[in-house]
Design a protein around this motif. Structure first.
Motif, PDB file in Angstrom:
ATOM      1  N   ALA A  68     120.900  34.159  30.719  1.00  0.00           N
ATOM      2  CA  ALA A  68     121.522  32.739  29.845  1.00  0.00           C
ATOM      3  C   ALA A  68     123.185  32.501  30.574  1.00  0.00           C
ATOM      4  O   ALA A  68     123.437  33.097  31.101  1.00  0.00           O
ATOM      5  CB  ALA A  68     121.946  34.167  28.724  1.00  0.00           C
ATOM      6  N   ASN A  69     122.823  31.404  30.230  1.00  0.00           N
ATOM      7  CA  ASN A  69     123.779  30.256  30.843  1.00  0.00           C
ATOM      8  C   ASN A  69     125.383  29.951  29.213  1.00  0.00           C
ATOM      9  O   ASN A  69     124.730  29.951  28.510  1.00  0.00           O
ATOM     10  CB  ASN A  69     123.468  29.419  31.793  1.00  0.00           C
TER      11      ASN A  69
ATOM     12  N   GLU B 131     115.964  32.232  20.270  1.00  0.00           N
ATOM     13  CA  GLU B 131     116.742  30.654  19.810  1.00  0.00           C
ATOM     14  C   GLU B 131     117.383  30.422  18.497  1.00  0.00           C
ATOM     15  O   GLU B 131     118.579  30.235  18.872  1.00  0.00           O
ATOM     16  CB  GLU B 131     115.332  29.465  19.170  1.00  0.00           C
TER      17      GLU B 131
ATOM     18  N   ASN C 297     120.805  33.157  20.066  1.00  0.00           N
ATOM     19  CA  ASN C 297     121.081  32.128  20.509  1.00  0.00           C
ATOM     20  C   ASN C 297     122.158  30.889  20.220  1.00  0.00           C
ATOM     21  O   ASN C 297     123.174  30.476  20.374  1.00  0.00           O
ATOM     22  CB  ASN C 297     120.441  31.251  22.204  1.00  0.00           C
TER      23      ASN C 297
ATOM     24  N   ASP D  60     123.811  28.256  26.427  1.00  0.00           N
ATOM     25  CA  ASP D  60     123.322  26.499  26.290  1.00  0.00           C
ATOM     26  C   ASP D  60     122.089  26.821  27.027  1.00  0.00           C
ATOM     27  O   ASP D  60     122.167  26.228  26.531  1.00  0.00           O
ATOM     28  CB  ASP D  60     124.531  26.380  27.118  1.00  0.00           C
ATOM     29  N   LYS D  61     121.934  27.999  27.555  1.00  0.00           N
ATOM     30  CA  LYS D  61     120.490  27.624  27.894  1.00  0.00           C
ATOM     31  C   LYS D  61     119.840  29.130  28.585  1.00  0.00           C
ATOM     32  O   LYS D  61     121.017  29.662  28.795  1.00  0.00           O
ATOM     33  CB  LYS D  61     121.171  26.967  29.324  1.00  0.00           C
ATOM     34  N   TYR D  62     118.884  29.136  28.713  1.00  0.00           N
ATOM     35  CA  TYR D  62     117.925  30.221  28.879  1.00  0.00           C
ATOM     36  C   TYR D  62     116.891  29.796  29.402  1.00  0.00           C
ATOM     37  O   TYR D  62     116.035  29.497  29.143  1.00  0.00           O
ATOM     38  CB  TYR D  62     118.342  31.718  27.934  1.00  0.00           C
ATOM     39  N   GLU D  63     116.577  31.571  30.053  1.00  0.00           N
ATOM     40  CA  GLU D  63     115.321  31.584  30.934  1.00  0.00           C
ATOM     41  C   GLU D  63     114.724  32.785  30.500  1.00  0.00           C
ATOM     42  O   GLU D  63     115.240  34.177  31.068  1.00  0.00           O
ATOM     43  CB  GLU D  63     115.441  31.339  31.945  1.00  0.00           C
TER      44      GLU D  63
END
Lengths: 125, 125
Positions: free
Chosen positions: A90-91, A17, A20, A66-69
């Protein structure tokens, strides 16, 4: 054992977190002094927290996701060691970055889990 | 501790010798049933010796390396776990292949070291 898995994934996610949002200190605080480190941009393995700190400080503030998984995170725990592996997506805007990640955690005498080895690599596009 | 380092590097080198002559059985015999595995050609992590066996059997006899070097192998050993990392340079004719490698070994109750996690990735050209 479930408890170790949850603890390790929580530690990793909290550090990600911060990462990023451009802050590498989460991973630096989580890494042991003798950490070893691979990523696909380096000519050789990094040895030790000082070397990792120099690398991470050189990109402080530059990472934004922006967004991750974490895809299918798995923890293989043995006595005082836990091997966390996951695929990571990761986006950023329209771009998608896909990684393999290995983190080896060790339970220190202070009862804290610390990363002793990190290996990031890129997956096929 | 030096003893563990030597043992681990010997096991890895013996498996690589066979691998580089097209025989994946060295690594398969050395891997635990719950081994996890990353390489740069896979869409996701492999889980378990059956999956790794299927992958390796599909390329049996196809790998040939003339000359190889484990650059600066390091073993981080803790109780019953040993993390081996090295840069790996393999030559075939005029081609040079450069890799990062992580192997996590665990000492089994049979007193044998087995690989529970493998991560191969490619280095910059």
């Amino acid at each position: 054992m479930n408890n170790i898995k949850e603890t390790i994934i929580q530690l990793e996610t909290a550090a990600l977190e911060r990462w990023n949002n451009g802050d590498p200190s989460g991973f630096l605080e989580l890494s042991a002094s003798e950490v070893t480190y691979f990523d696909p941009f380096l000519e050789k393995r990094l040895n030790g927290l000082d070397a990792l700190t120099a690398l991470y400080e050189s990109i402080r503030g530059q990472v934004r996701v922006d967004k991750y998984e974490l895809v299918d995170p798995k923890v293989q725990a043995t006595d005082h060691t836990a091997v966390l592996t996951f695929n990571y997506i990761a986006n950023l805007g329209d771009s998608v970055f896909r990684w393999n990640c290995t983190e080896v955690y060790r339970l220190e005498t202070t009862d804290e889990w610390k990363i002793i080895h990190t290996h990031w690599s890129q997956m096929p596009k």
